[in-house]
Scaffold this motif. Structure first.
Motif, PDB file in Angstrom:
ATOM      1  N   THR B  96       0.824  -0.990   0.014  1.00 13.91           N
ATOM      2  CA  THR B  96       0.088   0.054  -0.094  1.00 13.91           C
ATOM      3  C   THR B  96       0.838   1.377  -0.074  1.00 13.91           C
ATOM      4  N   TYR B  97       2.357   1.214  -0.248  1.00 14.04           N
ATOM      5  CA  TYR B  97       3.099   2.496   0.018  1.00 14.04           C
ATOM      6  C   TYR B  97       2.977   3.081   1.183  1.00 14.04           C
ATOM      7  N   LYS B  98       2.906   2.412   2.296  1.00 14.07           N
ATOM      8  CA  LYS B  98       3.036   2.776   3.552  1.00 14.07           C
ATOM      9  C   LYS B  98       4.676   3.099   3.867  1.00 14.07           C
ATOM     10  N   TYR B  99       5.100   3.828   4.888  1.00 16.47           N
ATOM     11  CA  TYR B  99       6.372   4.030   4.943  1.00 16.47           C
ATOM     12  C   TYR B  99       7.025   3.340   6.177  1.00 16.47           C
ATOM     13  N   ILE B 100       8.114   2.544   6.058  1.00 18.50           N
ATOM     14  CA  ILE B 100       8.744   1.947   6.979  1.00 18.50           C
ATOM     15  C   ILE B 100       9.785   2.737   7.596  1.00 18.50           C
ATOM     16  N   PHE B 101      10.117   2.922   8.942  1.00 20.98           N
ATOM     17  CA  PHE B 101      11.059   3.664   9.471  1.00 20.98           C
ATOM     18  C   PHE B 101      12.157   2.842  10.097  1.00 20.98           C
ATOM     19  N   GLY B 102      13.157   3.144  10.461  1.00 24.22           N
ATOM     20  CA  GLY B 102      14.250   2.562  11.216  1.00 24.22           C
ATOM     21  C   GLY B 102      14.088   3.167  12.476  1.00 24.22           C
ATOM     22  N   THR B 103      14.780   2.465  13.426  1.00 26.31           N
ATOM     23  CA  THR B 103      14.710   2.894  14.857  1.00 26.31           C
ATOM     24  C   THR B 103      15.384   4.263  15.085  1.00 26.31           C
ATOM     25  N   GLY B 104      16.152   4.662  14.323  1.00 27.38           N
ATOM     26  CA  GLY B 104      16.869   5.898  14.488  1.00 27.38           C
ATOM     27  C   GLY B 104      18.129   5.852  15.091  1.00 27.38           C
ATOM     28  N   THR B 105      19.045   6.512  14.719  1.00 30.86           N
ATOM     29  CA  THR B 105      20.574   6.631  15.463  1.00 30.86           C
ATOM     30  C   THR B 105      20.408   8.254  16.074  1.00 30.86           C
ATOM     31  N   ARG B 106      20.572   7.716  17.480  1.00 28.09           N
ATOM     32  CA  ARG B 106      20.785   9.193  18.223  1.00 28.09           C
ATOM     33  C   ARG B 106      22.292   9.711  18.221  1.00 28.09           C
ATOM     34  N   LEU B 107      22.490  10.923  17.650  1.00 29.87           N
ATOM     35  CA  LEU B 107      23.752  11.432  17.303  1.00 29.87           C
ATOM     36  C   LEU B 107      24.092  12.481  18.477  1.00 29.87           C
ATOM     37  N   LYS B 108      25.273  12.475  19.258  1.00 33.57           N
ATOM     38  CA  LYS B 108      25.506  13.395  20.250  1.00 33.57           C
ATOM     39  C   LYS B 108      26.796  14.078  19.664  1.00 33.57           C
ATOM     40  N   VAL B 109      26.715  15.610  19.423  1.00 36.51           N
ATOM     41  CA  VAL B 109      27.989  16.074  19.033  1.00 36.51           C
ATOM     42  C   VAL B 109      28.662  16.786  20.159  1.00 36.51           C
ATOM     43  N   LEU B 110      29.740  16.646  20.597  1.00 29.61           N
ATOM     44  CA  LEU B 110      30.355  17.092  21.762  1.00 29.61           C
ATOM     45  C   LEU B 110      31.359  18.277  21.300  1.00 29.61           C
ATOM     46  N   ALA B 111      31.550  19.232  22.035  1.00 31.90           N
ATOM     47  CA  ALA B 111      32.237  20.406  22.188  1.00 31.90           C
ATOM     48  C   ALA B 111      33.919  19.918  22.255  1.00 31.90           C
TER      49      ALA B 111
END
Lengths: 115, 111
Positions: B96-111
């Motif tokens: 049906t052309y629904k969208y499948i998403f990954g669980t996501g990657t949490r990116l932390k940018v440090l100073a």
């Protein structure tokens, strides 16, 4: 051109009550998708609707959950007899057409808390 | 079946380059999407790859290899504001052309 609108932004319900979440897609968009997201998790597909039609509800629990997108008015996700496990952020998204080639525009989400 | 895998978390330093990978299994799809989601906010569209290869858009680039079932998002000259979750997604052509998403990657940018 207003973006995707959802209301309420925050909703608190006691166990056993009903929750009604509303989503108005972007102007000119006739395809609406609902997703559920738990903290620090990805988006889980729930249901895909076009005007007056449910296209795919394979991600939506068969009991207590229902969705509609009437000819006039917003799309509504309805959760009856809420339980604590229903606490989550619910996002809706819209796209101008089908075919899986269009980016989705997301609303700000409704944060549901069941106490 | 349909599946998307991404690393759960990544950490990088401001000014550096980071590559976020996404592997998927599907019998067919039109293209691969990347979205950015800041904590407590809605996802926003970043990129879309239809053909194999690299698509560059400013500091962000996205790559697709259909034969390998693999995509990556490349972020250059990292800034603190890039700290967010990055989700890859596709829409299967069977169905049906629904969208499948990954669980996501949490990116932390440090100073």
């Amino acid at each position: 051109n207003a973006g995707v609108m959802q209301n309420p932004r925050h909703l608190v319900r006691r166990r056993g009550q009903e929750a009604r979440l509303r989503c108005s897609p972007m102007k000119g968009h006739s395809h609406v998708y609902w997703y559920r997201q738990l903290p620090e998790e990805g988006l889980k597909f729930m249901v895909y609707l076009q005007k007056e039609n449910i296209i795919d509800e394979s991600g939506m629990p068969k009991e207590r959950f229902s969705a509609e997108f009437p000819k006039e008015g917003p799309s509504i996700l309805r959760i009856q007899q809420v339980v604590r496990g229903d606490s989550a952020a619910y996002f809706c998204a819209s796209s101008p057409s089908a075919g899986g080639i269009y980016e989705q525009y997301f609303g700000p989400g409704t944060r549901l808390t069941v106490t | 079946g349909q599946n998307i895998d991404q690393p759960t978390e990544m950490t990088a330093t401001e000014g550096a380059i980071v590559q976020i990978n996404c592997t998927y299994q599907t019998s067919g799809f039109n293209g691969l999407f990347w979205y950015q989601q800041h904590a407590g906010e809605a996802p926003t569209f970043l990129s879309y790859n239809v053909l194999d290869g690299l698509e560059e858009k400013g500091r962000f680039s996205s790559f697709l290899s259909r034969s390998k079932g693999y995509s990556y998002l490349l972020l250059k000259e990292l800034q603190m504001k890039d700290s967010a979750s990055y989700l890859c997604a596709y829409s299967p052509t069977s169905g049906t052309y629904k969208y499948i998403f990954g669980t996501g990657t949490r990116l932390k940018v440090l100073a």
